[in-house]
Design an enzyme around this catalytic site. Structure first.
Site, PDB file in Angstrom:
ATOM      1  N   ARG A  46       1.043  -1.312  -0.008  1.00 49.23           N
ATOM      2  CA  ARG A  46      -0.031   0.117   0.047  1.00 49.23           C
ATOM      3  C   ARG A  46       0.834   1.366  -0.032  1.00 49.23           C
ATOM      4  O   ARG A  46       1.986   1.245  -0.151  1.00 49.23           O
ATOM      5  CB  ARG A  46      -1.062   0.074   1.104  1.00 49.23           C
ATOM      6  CG  ARG A  46      -0.801  -0.437   2.434  1.00 49.23           C
ATOM      7  CD  ARG A  46       0.133   0.004   3.344  1.00 49.23           C
ATOM      8  NE  ARG A  46      -0.090   1.694   3.435  1.00 49.23           N
ATOM      9  CZ  ARG A  46       1.145   2.347   3.488  1.00 49.23           C
ATOM     10  NH1 ARG A  46       2.233   1.981   3.659  1.00 49.23           N
ATOM     11  NH2 ARG A  46       0.769   3.743   3.564  1.00 49.23           N
ATOM     12  N   GLY A  47       0.200   2.395  -0.182  1.00 55.17           N
ATOM     13  CA  GLY A  47       0.957   3.524  -0.539  1.00 55.17           C
ATOM     14  C   GLY A  47       1.172   3.872  -1.873  1.00 55.17           C
ATOM     15  O   GLY A  47       1.330   2.773  -2.667  1.00 55.17           O
ATOM     16  N   ALA A  48       0.746   5.163  -2.087  1.00 52.01           N
ATOM     17  CA  ALA A  48       0.587   5.615  -3.594  1.00 52.01           C
ATOM     18  C   ALA A  48       1.791   4.902  -4.499  1.00 52.01           C
ATOM     19  O   ALA A  48       1.855   4.349  -5.459  1.00 52.01           O
ATOM     20  CB  ALA A  48       0.207   6.928  -4.114  1.00 52.01           C
ATOM     21  N   GLN A 196      -2.260   2.423   9.824  1.00 51.24           N
ATOM     22  CA  GLN A 196      -0.806   2.501   9.167  1.00 51.24           C
ATOM     23  C   GLN A 196       0.265   3.510   9.846  1.00 51.24           C
ATOM     24  O   GLN A 196       1.302   3.296   9.784  1.00 51.24           O
ATOM     25  CB  GLN A 196      -1.070   3.172   7.583  1.00 51.24           C
ATOM     26  CG  GLN A 196      -1.928   2.152   6.708  1.00 51.24           C
ATOM     27  CD  GLN A 196      -3.298   2.637   6.706  1.00 51.24           C
ATOM     28  OE1 GLN A 196      -4.037   2.887   7.682  1.00 51.24           O
ATOM     29  NE2 GLN A 196      -4.009   2.452   5.799  1.00 51.24           N
ATOM     30  N   ASP A 237      -2.235  10.842  -2.477  1.00 48.12           N
ATOM     31  CA  ASP A 237      -2.627   9.664  -3.158  1.00 48.12           C
ATOM     32  C   ASP A 237      -2.958  10.530  -4.569  1.00 48.12           C
ATOM     33  O   ASP A 237      -2.973   9.636  -5.641  1.00 48.12           O
ATOM     34  CB  ASP A 237      -3.994   8.904  -2.769  1.00 48.12           C
ATOM     35  CG  ASP A 237      -3.131   8.098  -1.595  1.00 48.12           C
ATOM     36  OD1 ASP A 237      -3.189   8.468  -0.567  1.00 48.12           O
ATOM     37  OD2 ASP A 237      -2.783   6.724  -1.915  1.00 48.12           O
ATOM     38  N   ASN A 247      -5.625  12.543   0.412  1.00 45.05           N
ATOM     39  CA  ASN A 247      -4.839  11.442   1.264  1.00 45.05           C
ATOM     40  C   ASN A 247      -5.590  10.672   2.048  1.00 45.05           C
ATOM     41  O   ASN A 247      -6.748  11.031   2.161  1.00 45.05           O
ATOM     42  CB  ASN A 247      -3.644  12.642   1.855  1.00 45.05           C
ATOM     43  CG  ASN A 247      -2.509  11.545   2.355  1.00 45.05           C
ATOM     44  OD1 ASN A 247      -1.968  10.654   1.833  1.00 45.05           O
ATOM     45  ND2 ASN A 247      -2.403  11.836   3.659  1.00 45.05           N
TER      46      ASN A 247
HETATM   47  O1  MRU Z   1      -4.600   2.980   2.275  1.00 44.00           O
HETATM   48  P1  MRU Z   1      -3.321   3.373   1.969  1.00 44.00           P
HETATM   49  O2  MRU Z   1      -2.417   2.926   3.085  1.00 44.00           O
HETATM   50  O3  MRU Z   1      -2.450   2.839   0.590  1.00 44.00           O
HETATM   51  O4  MRU Z   1      -2.737   5.029   2.099  1.00 44.00           O
HETATM   52  C1  MRU Z   1      -1.562   5.493   2.026  1.00 44.00           C
HETATM   53  C2  MRU Z   1      -1.781   6.956   2.182  1.00 44.00           C
HETATM   54  O5  MRU Z   1      -2.722   7.741   2.231  1.00 44.00           O
HETATM   55  C3  MRU Z   1      -0.538   7.949   1.975  1.00 44.00           C
HETATM   56  O6  MRU Z   1      -0.272   9.053   2.499  1.00 44.00           O
HETATM   57  C4  MRU Z   1      -0.057   8.150   0.385  1.00 44.00           C
HETATM   58  O7  MRU Z   1      -0.503   6.915  -0.393  1.00 44.00           O
HETATM   59  C5  MRU Z   1       1.353   8.535   0.220  1.00 44.00           C
HETATM   60  S1  MRU Z   1       2.422   7.393   0.434  1.00 44.00           S
HETATM   61  C6  MRU Z   1       4.100   7.910  -0.167  1.00 44.00           C
END
Ligand code: MRU
Length: 347
Positions: A46-48, A196, A237, A247
């Site tokens: 996970r994370g963009a 997270q 995101d 986000n």
């Molecule tokens: O649902 P997730 O854990 O994928 O959400 C992640 C986020 O919201 C992060 O802040 C975003 O993806 C940036 S990661 C560098």
């Protein structure tokens, strides 16, 4: 960070199963697209930026597993993989961006042999992987310049090594500032409902020996009232053309509280997180999560059976609450519309 979140190993994908952290550091070896799709949907990865690389590796996996010699058939399979993975998570634009980068490369040499297409896709996926590392280091440097020595910082969700290939965006700026010898203290939102912040950001900060304190998401405004906070820094995101930023849910609350208390609110993200096709944030699709993540997250029932639930995974922070957006090419300041349109033109 001592970990690499996602890698290509010989003929398959290896990634950290983030649902197992912080209790166990477990790697998953992924050899097929349905397993990869499940890993993305269920936030094992996970994370963009990290899901962008995962998707690019998914296209590569399809090319590696194709056994025929028919280019059209291979292109059709790549297209199907790309369409399928694009649907796994709708908000983070990096996923679609990375898939498009891979498909463009395949289309560019569509008349070539199967082996040539496979080679080109391998090189492109490795480029995207390596570029994520470098982009994060540059975001880290630009971001660290905004972090004073002795800073008290609030962050939300996880934007570190685990959200990228191996360094991070917002958390990467904190790692860089720490590596420069600055004394910092980070206040970490636990980030309901999937934690997270508690599970992943605390794990990363404690690994690095950066002083950090965990707090419930509803604590930040009170903290700002009682203690001098120097800045908030979060990831993104998807960022629309006017700077409105999607986000993790709870980011908008944090930005509102920061504005009330006169605290700078920074967003750190690579250019691949900008969606230049959207004018403003209300056009960003917002992922809705499974109600069970709220009513019985981590296997314990915390609401009556049948309770109605609203669980958007992200919110949108209006651009006027954002002090600056930190990218790999520099720091964008308001008016964001102008800065972002220059970015879109590569200026
Ligand atoms: O649902 P997730 O854990 O994928 O959400 C992640 C986020 O919201 C992060 O802040 C975003 O993806 C940036 S990661 C560098």
């Amino acid at each position: 960070m001592p970990v690499t979140t996602i890698e290509w190993i010989d003929d398959h994908i290896r990634l950290i199963d983030q649902t197992r952290l912080p209790e166990a550091l477990v790697y998953l070896d992924i050899h097929d697209i349905p397993t990869l799709a499940e890993a993305i949907r269920s936030l094992r990865v996970r994370g963009a930026p990290a899901i962008g690389i995962a998707a690019a590796f998914g296209v590569l996996l399809t090319a590696f597993q194709y056994r025929g010699e028919n280019t059209d058939e291979l292109m059709q399979q790549l297209h199907e993989t790309s369409q399928f993975l694009a649907e796994t998570r709708p908000t983070a634009v990096n996923l679609r961006w990375a898939l498009e980068q891979m498909m463009q490369e395949a289309r560019r040499i569509a008349g070539a042999s199967v082996a040539e297409i496979r080679d080109v896709l391998y090189r492109k996926a490795m480029d995207l992987f390596e570029s994520d590392r470098q982009v994060c280091r540059r975001i880290g440097e630009h971001g660290a310049a905004l972090i004073p020595d002795g800073a008290q910082i609030i962050t939300h969700c996880n934007t570190g090594a685990l959200a990228t290939v191996d360094w991070g965006t917002a958390l990467g700026a904190i790692f860089t500032a720490h590596a420069q010898g600055k004394k910092l203290h980070v206040w970490v939102d636990e980030t309901r409902p999937l934690l997270q912040g508690a599970r992943l950001t605390m794990w990363e900060l404690m690994h690095e020996g950066i002083p950090a304190t965990l707090m419930c998401d509803n604590t930040a405004a009170f903290l700002m009232q009682r203690q001098k906070i120097d800045l908030c820094i979060v990831g993104a995101d998807r960022i629309a053309g006017n700077g409105d930023t999607a986000n993790k849910i709870g980011t908008y609350y944090l930005a509102l509280a920061a504005r009330h208390h006169g605290i700078p609110f920074y967003v750190a993200a690579p250019i691949s997180t900008f969606d230049f096709s959207l004018q403003q944030g209300d056009q960003i699709p917002i992922e809705l999560r499974n109600p069970e993540e709220v009513t019985e997250g981590f296997g314990r029932r915390t609401a009556p059976e049948g309770a109605a639930v609203y669980s958007p995974a992200f919110d949108v922070t209006p651009n006027e609450l954002i002090t600056a957006i930190i990218t790999e090419v520099g720091v964008l300041r308001p008016p964001f519309q102008e800065a972002i349109s220059r970015l879109a033109k590569g200026e």
